[in-house]
Scaffold this active site. Sequence first.
Site, PDB file in Angstrom:
ATOM      1  CG  ASN A 145      -9.241  -5.441  -1.006  1.00 18.20           C
ATOM      2  OD1 ASN A 145      -9.965  -5.500  -2.041  1.00 18.20           O
ATOM      3  ND2 ASN A 145      -9.140  -4.698  -0.142  1.00 18.20           N
TER       4      ASN A 145
ATOM      5  CB  CYS B  87      -7.670   1.460   3.876  1.00 18.33           C
ATOM      6  SG  CYS B  87      -7.960   0.141   2.456  1.00 18.33           S
TER       7      CYS B  87
HETATM    8  N1  PLP Z   1      -5.386  -3.404  -4.450  1.00 16.82           N
HETATM    9  C1  PLP Z   1      -5.624  -4.050  -3.439  1.00 16.82           C
HETATM   10  C2  PLP Z   1      -6.576  -5.317  -3.808  1.00 16.82           C
HETATM   11  C3  PLP Z   1      -5.090  -4.333  -2.203  1.00 16.82           C
HETATM   12  O1  PLP Z   1      -5.402  -5.353  -1.344  1.00 16.82           O
HETATM   13  C4  PLP Z   1      -4.379  -3.073  -1.936  1.00 16.82           C
HETATM   14  C5  PLP Z   1      -3.790  -3.229  -0.385  1.00 16.82           C
HETATM   15  O2  PLP Z   1      -4.624  -3.066   0.638  1.00 16.82           O
HETATM   16  C6  PLP Z   1      -4.361  -2.192  -2.939  1.00 16.82           C
HETATM   17  C7  PLP Z   1      -4.393  -2.209  -3.945  1.00 16.82           C
HETATM   18  C8  PLP Z   1      -2.954  -1.023  -2.449  1.00 16.82           C
HETATM   19  O3  PLP Z   1      -1.882  -1.288  -1.880  1.00 16.82           O
HETATM   20  P1  PLP Z   1      -0.828  -0.217  -1.664  1.00 16.82           P
HETATM   21  O4  PLP Z   1      -1.638   0.332  -0.266  1.00 16.82           O
HETATM   22  O5  PLP Z   1       0.259  -1.101  -1.157  1.00 16.82           O
HETATM   23  O6  PLP Z   1      -0.799   0.779  -2.365  1.00 16.82           O
END
Ligand code: PLP
Length: 381
Positions: free
Chosen positions: A143, A323
């Site tokens: 991400n 985050c």
């Molecule tokens: N995994 C990845 C690769 C992400 O980009 C994200 C979101 O930023 C998440 C997990 C977590 O998603 P959520 O905040 O919708 O639970």
Amino acid sequence: MIYLDHAAATPVAEKVLRAMEPYFARDFFNPSAAYLPAKKVAADYIEAKGVIAHAIGAKAADLVITAGATEANNLAFTAVGGKASKRALILYLETEHDSVRRVAEACGGLAIRVLPSGVIDLADLRAKLTDEVEMISVSLVNNELGVIQPLAEIAGIIREVKLDRLKRGVKTQLLLHSDASQALNLLDINVARLGVDLLTLNAAKVYGPKGVGALYVAHGVRLSPLTVGGGQEKGLRSGTENVPGVIGFAEAAKLAKEHLSGNRKKYTAWREILLKNLQGYELINKKHTLDNFIVVCYNGIDAERLVFLLEERGVYVATGAACAASKGVRSHVLAAIGLSETQIAGSLRLTLGETNNEEQILEAAKIINEAVEIERKRLEI
Ligand code: PLP
């Protein structure tokens, strides 16, 4: 506004909104209720699950709907006993999202290294794949960098290891989990082709609603619920079903599939335009990356200051995962690929998406160049 942070959040698509709307007030019934209108809602819910599953080559019964990818990732780790057990050894990629990394760490997991490209170091995986390892977690797309991992190749290694274990009478299970939160828009995902046992999906990253996700669970993989209650989702995720959310997710998944190749072409072209028009940067994610991810580094400049300067000029970008950025934490992903402290501090993540057009891309490049110039002048570099 020029929004270049589609990896953090995507707006809900118009068609998705329209598909969800009836299920808030008109078709509001609890799918578990006994009367006819509720049964109709239950049928629509299952059909929607089928559409989501179809997008990854699976069936409705293979999916557990969750409240987002974080929950799906946490649920996946219950396959090896979760937090309560430290017997099973878990391997996870060091660049994973915190919702994988922190659970894996809590279970005593061992990190697999990445190469400077951000791609998994397969030699390190092989070296750490001892007989005690029960699960490996590698995201399909990272991400922060958009780097695509060679999952089918990893699954091949796992098959080899399983065969060898069988020959030697080692009975330990070996599961492959992948967080595909960022992938559904631009990759043609098929669980059989990827060779995964568990796969996480996220509606919020594909122009669907936030707080809706799914975990694909292959036949024979046993999970334990994180919450107990009414026994929905085959007892794995109790709680009244989020019907509008799942209906919206299904529509988003359908749209993602329909526009896959068109979107890839569009983003590849925009990425090239952006890279041609930006000045004085170092490209960080050069290879094996999703077409809509661009990570550029302005060494010596504070990217946090750039983010504010750009916001004042109507351009929204990120320095890393949203985050991590909000907590002021240094990116563990950029550190893992070997960037220096000043390179990490000077890196911007630009993620393209459906809110953009070519004119915006050109305009964004101009505004970013101006902001960088202001900072360079201020610092006299
Ligand atoms: N995994 C990845 C690769 C992400 O980009 C994200 C979101 O930023 C998440 C997990 C977590 O998603 P959520 O905040 O919708 O639970």
